[in-house]
Design an enzyme around this catalytic site. Structure first.
Site, mmCIF file in Angstrom:
data_model
loop_
_atom_site.group_PDB
_atom_site.id
_atom_site.type_symbol
_atom_site.label_atom_id
_atom_site.label_comp_id
_atom_site.label_asym_id
_atom_site.label_seq_id
_atom_site.Cartn_x
_atom_site.Cartn_y
_atom_site.Cartn_z
ATOM 1 N N GLY A 20 0.841 -1.259 -0.158
ATOM 2 C CA GLY A 20 -0.008 -0.127 -0.186
ATOM 3 C C GLY A 20 0.786 1.193 0.033
ATOM 4 O O GLY A 20 0.675 2.227 -0.641
ATOM 5 N N ASP A 22 3.291 1.986 -1.278
ATOM 6 C CA ASP A 22 4.061 2.211 -2.769
ATOM 7 C C ASP A 22 3.209 2.514 -3.815
ATOM 8 O O ASP A 22 3.628 3.173 -4.728
ATOM 9 C CB ASP A 22 4.790 0.958 -3.233
ATOM 10 N N THR A 23 1.857 1.908 -3.610
ATOM 11 C CA THR A 23 1.012 1.839 -4.887
ATOM 12 C C THR A 23 -0.429 2.314 -4.533
ATOM 13 O O THR A 23 -0.972 2.591 -5.589
ATOM 14 C CB THR A 23 1.057 0.310 -5.417
ATOM 15 N N ARG A 24 -0.865 2.240 -3.365
ATOM 16 C CA ARG A 24 -2.338 2.491 -2.957
ATOM 17 C C ARG A 24 -2.758 3.781 -3.807
ATOM 18 O O ARG A 24 -3.906 3.643 -4.639
ATOM 19 C CB ARG A 24 -2.543 2.553 -1.686
ATOM 20 N N GLU A 85 0.734 -13.349 1.830
ATOM 21 C CA GLU A 85 -0.246 -13.529 0.473
ATOM 22 C C GLU A 85 0.477 -14.126 -0.433
ATOM 23 O O GLU A 85 -0.247 -14.907 -1.283
ATOM 24 C CB GLU A 85 -0.595 -11.848 0.177
#
Length: 357
Positions: A20, A22-24, A85
């Site tokens: 999250g 880095d990219t959310r 995950e």
């Protein structure tokens, strides 16, 4: 047996694993918008990571997805949550043939594969606290990084929208291929699907209206559905409006007109109150869109006139496919009429049998 009937408990098209921080709020938000536009049902955990272990509901979401998309960013490996995950995703790839696609976002695939750079720094810390898990996590990273995926050395520039679009198209194509067997391979209709595809003349920039005519129970809808599934991702907007005859009786024709426009424009509860033609602002927007529209089981020319007018408000390259039992209704404004002829007796019996397997 069709592909989709071999799997049970599937709820999502794709599970997205990401870091999250880095990219959310950047790359991921653009990707989510692209997937919504292509009507791809993506599971994205919108909660901030809490604790070290992923929840059982998240594990279940991974198992209930047809595909997994892993966004490997610079800080991905620093999160035990992400690594947990990843292990679950690799297990699903091995045990249930889940498709897994990596995206290397501002990081190199060799860094992920061999845990170098930022990934090496992350595992220096993991070695101190989670030593028993490190070999498992490294193995999962190695397997994922060896898969075919998408690479970008710098996604934070003008190339990002193009990368997002390519990813969306790839996922859409994969999904179409998975489910194509539901609608092809049915005895006696493969050639009919090929005939309709030929009439569409995909390379032409004109607006083409194709009518599929035949008696009831003659697989008109099956043919239109197969072609829609194969080509819809190539259009800027698309809509399959099923059972127009029945839905019009239940909800009214204006409800269906508003439904079509809401889907094509991706606007919830769009309301057009005029039955005749399109308001200027709607027509202006439609003329800028290349759309694929299927109107299934049209029962009268009045329905067609209200739903789409004179076919003069669609963008270049648009295709409108109409299925009907009334050939006379197709006499005006339709470029090509495809007559669905009855199946041979043996094929009809086999088709009936396949439908009820």
């Amino acid at each position: 047996m069709a592909y989709s009937s071999q799997i049970s408990g599937i709820k999502y098209d794709v599970f997205i694993s990401f870091r999250g921080t880095d990219t959310r709020h950047g790359f991921l938000s653009h990707l989510k918008k692209e997937l919504r536009q292509k009507q791809i049902d993506a599971y994205v955990d919108n909660r901030l990571e809490s604790g070290n272990r992923i929840s059982l509901s998240l594990v279940r979401a991974i198992k209930e997805s047809l595909m997994s998309l892993i966004i490997f960013s610079k800080d991905y490996a620093s999160s035990r949550w992400c690594l947990e995950e990843l292990v679950q995703i690799i297990e699903c790839m091995v045990n249930q043939n889940q498709i897994v696609i990596p995206v290397f976002y501002n990081t190199d695939s060799s860094d992920v594969r061999h845990q170098k750079g930022f990934y090496d720094a992350a595992f220096v810390k993991h070695d101190k606290n989670y030593k028993e898990m490190v070999p498992i996590w490294k193995s999962a990273l190695n397997k994922a990084a060896n898969l075919s995926g998408f690479h970008s050395s710098n996604c934070e520039n003008e190339a990002e929208p193009e990368l997002v679009e390519v990813i969306g198209k790839c996922l859409s194509t994969r999904l179409d291929i998975m489910f194509q067997s539901d609608l092809t391979g049915l005895v006696g209709i493969d050639q009919k699907i090929a005939d309709l595809e030929s009439l569409m003349n995909q390379g032409s920039e004109d607006v083409r209206v194709i009518g599929i005519w035949g008696l009831g129970g003659m697989v008109k809808t099956t043919i239109a559905t197969a072609v829609f599934n194969r080509f819809h991702s190539e259009y800027e907007g698309y809509c399959f409006l099923a059972n127009v005859r029945e839905e019009s009786e239940n909800h009214g024709i204006m409800y269906l007109k508003n439904k079509i426009l809401s889907i094509l424009f991706e606007e919830h509860d769009l309301h057009i109150g005029t039955p005749n033609g399109m308001p200027p602002h709607v027509k202006r927007k439609l003329l800028r869109k290349r759309v694929l529209l299927v109107l299934d089981d049209i029962s009268g020319s009045d329905q067609l006139e209200i739903l789409v007018g004179a076919f003069d408000c669609f963008g270049c390259g648009s295709r409108i496919i109409i299925t009907t039992r009334d050939k006379q209704m197709l006499a005006k404004g339709v470029d090509k009429i495809y007559e669905v002829k009855p199946l041979m007796f043996d094929d009809s019996v086999k088709h009936f049998y396949v439908q009820f397997l």
